[in-house]
Write a protein that holds these residues in place. Structure first.
Motif: not given
Length: 137
Positions: A53-58, A88-97, A104-111, A118-122
């Motif tokens: 998840r990302h503190p300000h979304g992605q 959304e901010p703090d929404e747990w998610h995953w993505h991939g091929a 390929t994707h562009l990933a944009v986040v705000e620190a 980012i906070e990683w999980d399993c």
């Protein structure tokens, strides 16, 4: 104005955060006060992120191929070139091929104020990641 003509070398996605072959290209990381971070992320077939998840979304913008994205508790959604996903901010998610396609994707986040993006999980296991019969629909 600042034009970047040389980029850092492509970095492999670390195994603790990704399953399969993933490559990261840093596109933008301007100096403070900006907190923008932007990467081009390349996934081999079947490769994916761990839950995170990302503190300000992605924002994800798919530039090539077909893939999958899922929020915790939600359905797995197909994504393809031209699609843009707001997480959304703090929404747990995953993505991939997709299982048989590159993506390929562009990933944009705000620190956050502390610099965290980012906070990683399993990892997303075979019980969650589908072995779909065809490309993303």
């Amino acid at each position: 104005m600042h034009i970047t003509r040389q980029r850092p070398d492509t970095q492999p996605g670390p195994a603790e955060n990704f399953t399969g072959a993933v490559w990261l290209d840093e596109i933008a990381s301007p100096p403070p006060p900006s907190r923008l971070r932007m990467f081009s992320v390349h996934f081999a077939p079947g490769a994916r992120t761990a839950w995170h998840r990302h503190p300000h979304g992605q924002v994800l913008h798919v530039t090539e191929g077909e893939g999958l994205v899922q929020r915790r508790g939600g359905e797995i959604e197909p994504i393809r070139a031209g699609d843009t996903v707001w997480i959304e901010p703090d929404e747990w998610h995953w993505h991939g091929a997709g299982p048989r396609t590159f993506m390929t994707h562009l990933a944009v986040v705000e620190a956050a104020a502390d610099g965290a993006t980012i906070e990683w999980d399993c990892h997303v296991g075979a019980d969650t990641y589908p072995a779909m019969a065809g490309p993303a629909a």
